[in-house]
Design an enzyme around this catalytic site. Structure first.
Site, short mmCIF file in Angstrom:
data_model
loop_
_atom_site.label_atom_id
_atom_site.label_comp_id
_atom_site.label_asym_id
_atom_site.label_seq_id
_atom_site.Cartn_x
_atom_site.Cartn_y
_atom_site.Cartn_z
CG ASP A 1 10.96 -11.80 -12.19
OD1 ASP A 1 11.82 -10.91 -12.14
OD2 ASP A 1 10.05 -11.85 -13.04
CB VAL B 1 6.10 -10.92 -5.69
CG1 VAL B 1 7.26 -11.88 -5.54
CG2 VAL B 1 6.37 -9.61 -4.94
CD GLU C 1 11.93 -7.58 -9.81
OE1 GLU C 1 12.31 -6.61 -10.49
OE2 GLU C 1 11.57 -8.65 -10.31
#
Length: 589
Positions: free
Chosen positions: A245, A247, A282
């Protein structure tokens, strides 16, 4: 005999609390504490006291049956009997990913209940099931992005045993399984990591407060904590990959970035297990180094979510221009995404008021995951509307066709395949009344800035907000839902069968479009996707030198000849471009 260890480098005393007894732990090197605990066997509850405070759950707790504030429970992962020996996940390049939220995917909202719906996913043509975060989070219901016990599958979903049964069942059905994990922050409620050590640093700030400590003092052990978490899901729970999630909110100025270290360790685990593993990011940075090889300065991840493709497609289809959609809306933006991977690849962003991104057109398209909707793009709307509530039936089919014929790895969000009209709202279940009120007010302020009536924003804490978000499994058998479901099945079957989809070099994708007449034609080898995005019929010229044959059309009124393609309003046709070696006349079917 079980040996318990916990990292707490800056405290004076640590005790293990188990079976009604408190046992002092011995200080080891590098801030670790340990104690032999013969009474600690599978299913035994335990906790730690730190400098006479607590008890606190284990930072690496494998199970929190009583929630984030309760004791941990010991798990022997070797006890589970797996049935997936020899399993190999399909390559990511051939994947069709299906994102689901365990709590709302079925009426029961458990890992076990998902198993009963796997045949639906298999029949649809899905290859990879992606679970939204399942690590223990506060309360009984939530999205999972405020998890605090990162090693413990959520108790309300079925805990460690239930998750293993789900993964095992997926593999027996031929479905790979990906897990969404959150390493950029932890939730505030039940987050006891700071009681043990410097897991966070005030050297940087994130939208959620202090950043995870990945590059300051004591960061080696903190990095190890998150790396071990990733490896645990892949090894102990047999997941086939991870989705990381946001990054862009992972702050790390180390010479070897955390993401590169993660990719390196996953590759080593892959070699040891002999099983294909993937890591997907992401990222809001539009920075292709996330997926470039470390040898040329990249982080080495397998793919990243393509936000530009989603935004371009959504804005063209809906006409929305609020927030980040202000940067999109032209058919040219959609064409850019299809041919260059990114729209903002160094281009000036009006929304950001600066240049954004860098070129990525040399990357294979399998490095990007593209979608029409996902949990963020639905759930972060004030009323949680899905594409089916925002688009006409015709444009909904056009959007599906573009996702499933684009060169990227396609992702569907639960219920999308039949046009579910149940919303996917933002919901929480915080037991701290002050935190609950802060979330409620923050949600209202956020959407009031976009002109929404604050009183009309669903209360995240209300049980009915969660209940409204559950899928209605009676819908897929009724029209018009069943018709859209057939369309998705046909598109996925075509994607699997047609050789054009094996080619994912972006320079081989050709796109023609007309901004004013709102049509677009994408050419992928011997396949063409002709889209009429407008409200009037359009006649398009066929590609020269071929005899077109309709493979799929969203409207029976589509007609083609060797020279033209007639598209009714808001329709799409997928054509096989047979080389024209003989005289062509009349209409192609």
């Amino acid at each position: 005999m079980t040996c318990v260890r916990v990292w707490a480098p800056e405290v004076r005393r640590v005790e293990l609390e188990c079976a009604g007894k408190r046992r002092p732990m011995a200080r080891e090197a590098d801030g670790w504490w340990s104690v032999a605990a013969p009474e600690l066997v599978h299913g035994t509850d335990y906790a730690f006291r730190v400098d006479e405070e607590g008890p606190f759950p284990d930072p690496r707790s494998p199970w929190q049956p009583h929630g984030v504030h309760g004791p941990s429970r010991w798990v022997d992962h070797g006890r589970f009997r797996w049935h997936d020996a020899g399993w190999q996940a399909p390559p990511l390049a051939s994947a069709v990913i299906y994102e689901l939220h365990v709590g709302t995917f079925t009426p029961d909202g458990t890992f076990e209940a998902v198993i009963d719906r796997l045949d639906h996913l298999k029949d649809l043509g899905i290859t990879h099931v992606e679970l939204m975060p399942v690590a223990e989070f506060p309360g009984e219901r939530g999205w999972g992005y405020d998890g605090v016990d990162l090693f413990a599958p959520h108790h309300a979903y079925g805990g460690p045993e239930g998750l293993k049964r789900l993964v095992d069942a997926c593999h027996r059905k031929g479905l790979a399984v990906l897990l969404d994990v959150v390493y950029n922050h932890l939730g505030p409620s039940g987050n006891y990591l700071g009681r043990f050590g410097p897991y966070f640093t005030d050297a940087y700030r994130t939208p959620w407060g202090d950043a995870v400590n990945l590059d300051q003092a004591h960061s080696d052990t903190v990095r190890r904590f998150f790396l071990d978490n990733a490896l645990m899901w892949l090894e102990d729970y047999h997941f086939d990959g991870l989705r990381i999630d946001a990054v862009h909110a992972i702050v790390d100025i180390s010479a070897i970035h955390f993401l590169e270290a993660l990719a390196r360790e996953v590759r080593a685990l892959e070699a040891r297990l002999g099983r294909h593993l993937v890591v997907i990011a992401e990222s809001d940075l539009n920075d292709p180094r996330v997926v470039r090889a470390p040898e040329i300065g990249g982080h080495g991840l397998d793919a990243q979510w393509n936000e530009d493709f989603h935004h371009a497609l959504h804005a063209v289809l809906t006409g929305e221009r609020d927030g980040y959609y202000a940067d999109f809306g032209a058919v040219a933006d959609l064409a850019a995404a299809l041919t260059r991977g990114l729209v903002y690849d160094g281009r000036y962003s009006t929304y950001r008021r600066r240049s954004h991104g860098r070129p990525a057109a040399d990357l294979p398209a399998r490095r990007f995951v593209g979608c029409l909707q996902n949990h963020d793009q639905v759930g972060n709307r004030a009323l949680g509307e899905r594409s089916a509530q925002l688009l006409s039936a015709g444009l909904l089919r056009v959007g599906a066709a573009l996702v499933l014929t684009a060169p990227f790895v396609p992702l569907l969000f639960q219920g999308e395949e039949w046009g579910a009209d149940t919303p996917f709202l933002y919901f929480t279940n915080h037991d701290d009344p002050d935190l609950a009120q802060a979330v409620r007010e923050g949600r209202r302020r956020e959407f009031a800035a976009f002109g929404w009536d604050p009183e009309g924003i669903p209360d995240p804490q209300a049980p009915e907000t969660f209940e409204r978000s559950r899928l209605d499994w009676d819908q897929p058998t009724d029209e018009p839902y069943a018709g859209l479901l057939r369309w998705y099945r046909e598109l996925i079957a075509l994607r699997r069968a047609h050789p054009a989809f094996a080619e994912d070099r972006l320079e081989r994708v050709r796109v023609r479009f007309d901004e004013s007449e709102r049509w677009l034609m994408m050419r992928r080898g011997a396949l063409a996707v002709a889209c009429n995005l407008g409200t009037s019929p359009r006649r398009l010229d066929c590609p020269a030198g071929c005899h077109p044959r309709i493979l799929l059309a969203s409207d029976p009124g589509v007609a083609v000849t060797c020279e033209t393609i007639d598209l009714p309003a808001e329709t799409v046709a997928i054509l096989d471009l047979v080389p024209n070696t003989a005289a062509c006349g009349g209409e192609a079917t």
